[in-house]
Design a protein around this motif. Structure first.
Motif, PDB file in Angstrom:
ATOM      1  N   GLY A   1      -2.986  29.165  -7.337  1.00 40.34           N
ATOM      2  CA  GLY A   1      -2.025  29.240  -6.621  1.00 40.34           C
ATOM      3  C   GLY A   1      -0.499  28.924  -5.762  1.00 40.34           C
ATOM      4  O   GLY A   1      -0.530  30.065  -6.687  1.00 40.34           O
ATOM      5  N   PRO A   2      -0.106  28.817  -4.845  1.00 40.77           N
ATOM      6  CA  PRO A   2      -0.948  27.737  -3.543  1.00 40.77           C
ATOM      7  C   PRO A   2      -2.321  29.031  -2.566  1.00 40.77           C
ATOM      8  O   PRO A   2      -1.456  29.859  -3.360  1.00 40.77           O
ATOM      9  CB  PRO A   2       0.163  27.700  -3.053  1.00 40.77           C
ATOM     10  CG  PRO A   2       0.917  28.411  -3.191  1.00 40.77           C
ATOM     11  CD  PRO A   2       1.136  28.683  -4.598  1.00 40.77           C
ATOM     12  N   VAL A   3      -3.304  28.068  -2.517  1.00 39.87           N
ATOM     13  CA  VAL A   3      -4.578  28.596  -2.337  1.00 39.87           C
ATOM     14  C   VAL A   3      -4.247  28.571  -0.928  1.00 39.87           C
ATOM     15  O   VAL A   3      -4.310  27.790  -0.015  1.00 39.87           O
ATOM     16  CB  VAL A   3      -5.304  28.728  -2.620  1.00 39.87           C
ATOM     17  CG1 VAL A   3      -5.029  29.204  -4.161  1.00 39.87           C
ATOM     18  CG2 VAL A   3      -5.677  27.289  -2.703  1.00 39.87           C
TER      19      VAL A   3
ATOM     20  N   LEU B   1      -8.716  16.332   0.101  1.00 38.07           N
ATOM     21  CA  LEU B   1      -8.297  14.740  -0.923  1.00 38.07           C
ATOM     22  C   LEU B   1      -6.919  16.120  -1.419  1.00 38.07           C
ATOM     23  O   LEU B   1      -6.078  15.445  -2.311  1.00 38.07           O
ATOM     24  CB  LEU B   1      -9.108  14.455  -1.635  1.00 38.07           C
ATOM     25  CG  LEU B   1      -8.802  13.277  -2.473  1.00 38.07           C
ATOM     26  CD1 LEU B   1      -8.441  12.320  -1.982  1.00 38.07           C
ATOM     27  CD2 LEU B   1     -10.632  13.336  -3.469  1.00 38.07           C
ATOM     28  N   LEU B   2      -7.602  16.933  -1.778  1.00 35.29           N
ATOM     29  CA  LEU B   2      -6.489  18.048  -3.209  1.00 35.29           C
ATOM     30  C   LEU B   2      -5.511  17.926  -2.270  1.00 35.29           C
ATOM     31  O   LEU B   2      -4.366  17.920  -3.024  1.00 35.29           O
ATOM     32  CB  LEU B   2      -7.684  18.907  -2.829  1.00 35.29           C
ATOM     33  CG  LEU B   2      -7.002  20.019  -3.874  1.00 35.29           C
ATOM     34  CD1 LEU B   2      -6.518  19.880  -5.597  1.00 35.29           C
ATOM     35  CD2 LEU B   2      -7.731  21.389  -4.352  1.00 35.29           C
ATOM     36  N   ALA B   3      -5.597  18.933  -0.862  1.00 36.81           N
ATOM     37  CA  ALA B   3      -4.103  18.726   0.291  1.00 36.81           C
ATOM     38  C   ALA B   3      -2.764  17.785   0.504  1.00 36.81           C
ATOM     39  O   ALA B   3      -1.758  17.692  -0.050  1.00 36.81           O
ATOM     40  CB  ALA B   3      -4.820  19.747   1.292  1.00 36.81           C
ATOM     41  N   THR B   4      -3.997  16.784   0.127  1.00 40.26           N
ATOM     42  CA  THR B   4      -3.049  15.545   0.198  1.00 40.26           C
ATOM     43  C   THR B   4      -3.111  14.682  -1.174  1.00 40.26           C
ATOM     44  O   THR B   4      -1.208  14.238  -1.696  1.00 40.26           O
ATOM     45  CB  THR B   4      -4.448  14.885   0.695  1.00 40.26           C
ATOM     46  OG1 THR B   4      -4.829  14.117   2.370  1.00 40.26           O
ATOM     47  CG2 THR B   4      -3.216  13.242   0.986  1.00 40.26           C
ATOM     48  N   ASN B   5      -3.358  14.751  -1.802  1.00 41.25           N
ATOM     49  CA  ASN B   5      -2.524  14.191  -3.745  1.00 41.25           C
ATOM     50  C   ASN B   5      -1.889  15.581  -4.252  1.00 41.25           C
ATOM     51  O   ASN B   5      -0.847  14.796  -5.192  1.00 41.25           O
ATOM     52  CB  ASN B   5      -3.636  13.904  -4.043  1.00 41.25           C
ATOM     53  CG  ASN B   5      -4.953  12.738  -3.227  1.00 41.25           C
ATOM     54  OD1 ASN B   5      -4.148  11.847  -2.321  1.00 41.25           O
ATOM     55  ND2 ASN B   5      -6.043  12.457  -4.111  1.00 41.25           N
ATOM     56  N   GLN B   6      -2.631  17.107  -4.440  1.00 39.09           N
ATOM     57  CA  GLN B   6      -1.063  17.937  -4.671  1.00 39.09           C
ATOM     58  C   GLN B   6      -0.959  19.257  -3.883  1.00 39.09           C
ATOM     59  O   GLN B   6      -1.902  20.303  -3.961  1.00 39.09           O
ATOM     60  CB  GLN B   6      -2.745  18.213  -6.161  1.00 39.09           C
ATOM     61  CG  GLN B   6      -3.089  17.442  -7.018  1.00 39.09           C
ATOM     62  CD  GLN B   6      -4.167  17.854  -8.384  1.00 39.09           C
ATOM     63  OE1 GLN B   6      -3.110  18.828  -8.641  1.00 39.09           O
ATOM     64  NE2 GLN B   6      -5.282  17.518  -8.604  1.00 39.09           N
ATOM     65  N   PRO B   7      -0.555  19.055  -3.100  1.00 37.87           N
ATOM     66  CA  PRO B   7      -0.150  19.675  -1.828  1.00 37.87           C
ATOM     67  C   PRO B   7       0.836  20.898  -2.098  1.00 37.87           C
ATOM     68  O   PRO B   7       0.713  22.308  -1.874  1.00 37.87           O
ATOM     69  CB  PRO B   7       1.104  19.127  -1.677  1.00 37.87           C
ATOM     70  CG  PRO B   7       1.717  17.637  -1.815  1.00 37.87           C
ATOM     71  CD  PRO B   7       0.563  16.865  -3.145  1.00 37.87           C
ATOM     72  N   SER B   8       1.481  20.868  -3.861  1.00 35.37           N
ATOM     73  CA  SER B   8       1.787  22.420  -4.288  1.00 35.37           C
ATOM     74  C   SER B   8       0.477  23.295  -4.790  1.00 35.37           C
ATOM     75  O   SER B   8       0.936  24.053  -4.350  1.00 35.37           O
ATOM     76  CB  SER B   8       2.441  21.715  -5.450  1.00 35.37           C
ATOM     77  OG  SER B   8       1.441  21.550  -6.514  1.00 35.37           O
TER      78      SER B   8
END
Length: 349
Positions: free
Chosen positions: A114-116, A130-137
């Motif tokens: 990451g970040p990917v 969902l991943l981009a929303t909850n774990q944006p880093s």
């Protein structure tokens, strides 16, 4: 009520996949995850990472041309998600969007990638959101495909018989796919690829995996996801939606509807492409990933004009102009109406 226990029991009774049959390329291996080992393909290297999710019945072997073309300039990682291909899930796996997103996050961290860039097609697009929303880093940008608004996705699933009919019926759906996965796979490619396009290039790799111990737990996923209501995503990263205009399964879907989730997004419609625009023409994907002008424009909008971007996206949903573009540069004329919330149709395709 979903009957995921049928598939999970089948995994326990049926043993485990053959490593010899699963390791078909030098860069294929298994990654240990909380959901069990998943089959991955990793080109290696330290260049910017792009993570793909196989849109079952697609498998890792479908990405040969993508890896050949893009691996010199990118680190490519492809995942067979739990329940598909040779990724047999553990007994605790629940097939939820949340657990799939957790598995992808685990892969990004474990592989130090990451970040990917997430290249997640069709149903996996919502895992990416969902991943981009909850774990944006963990996520730098997104390329997704064939993903309308969640409510339209559910209507689409009903039309094509994924969360309805045999597959959508608990227990019956699991047992049906246990014995007929190759037949369903062949039928899917016949409908999802553009009319007249030969299907063997897609169907053959899927048949080989399914006949060699691969799995296709679509019924468990569909039955669980059908219970998910009122989903909301807020993707702040730049995102591009690839849309295959010759995908007959999605001919009644409105691609513009997904812009509700994207603060800085653009839809590219490829009229000649089917359900797999990134695999049908890997050069198309390469050009998109390397289009610095496009990505810089999306990043600029997000950083400097967040409020205006939200207003622009809302306008695009209504008018269908600047964010939904054919690759020949012409705006789509059929997106001039606000998105309608459709009830699931009564019949399949």
């Amino acid at each position: 009520m979903a009957a995921k226990w049928v598939d999970l029991l089948r995994m326990r009774v049926g043993g485990s996949p053959s490593v010899e049959q699963a390791i078909t390329r030098p860069n294929i291996s298994f990654l240990q995850t909380p959901a069990g080992p998943i089959r991955i393909r990793d080109s290696g290297g330290q260049t910017p990472s792009v993570i793909f999710a196989c849109d079952g019945p697609n498998v890792l072997e479908h990405y040969d041309a993508v890896f050949e073309l893009l691996s010199p300039s990118h680190r490519l990682i492809c995942l067979e998600m739990p329940g598909f291909g040779f990724s047999w899930p553990s007994s605790s796996f629940d097939f939820s969007l949340q657990q799939y997103a957790a598995i992808v996050a685990h892969a990004i961290v474990t592989l130090r990638a990451g970040p990917v860039t997430l290249m997640f097609p069709c149903a996996w697009s919502y895992v990416a959101f969902l991943l981009a929303t909850n774990q944006p880093s963990l996520v730098d940008r997104l390329v997704v495909s064939q993903c309308p608004h969640w409510e339209e996705e559910q209507a689409w699933s009903s039309r094509v018989g994924i969360n309805s009919g045999l597959i959508g019926t608990p227990i019956i759906g699991q047992l049906f796919l246990a014995v007929a996965s190759q037949r369903v796979s062949d039928m899917w490619y016949n409908n999802a690829l553009p009319p007249g396009k030969p299907t063997n290039g897609f169907a053959d790799p899927a048949r080989k995996v399914l006949s060699g111990g691969g799995i296709f737990c679509l019924a468990s996923l569909a039955q669980i996801w059908a219970q998910a209501k009122n989903l909301s995503f807020k993707v702040t990263q730049p995102a591009v939606v690839m849309w295959g205009g010759s995908d007959r399964t999605h001919r009644r879907s409105n691609p513009n509807s997904v812009l509700e989730y994207l603060q800085s997004g653009k839809i590219l419609v490829f009229p000649e492409a089917g359900h797999f625009p990134e695999l049908e023409d890997p050069k198309r994907l390469k050009s998109l990933l390397e289009d610095e002008e496009l990505w810089n424009s999306l990043r600029f909008h997000h950083k400097g004009r967040a409020t205006e971007v939200e207003d622009r996206v809302a306008e695009d949903v209504k008018l269908g102009k600047s964010s939904t573009t054919n690759v020949d540069g012409n705006d789509r004329e059929d997106q001039g109406q606000p998105r309608e919330r459709r009830n699931p149709p009564d019949s399949h395709l």
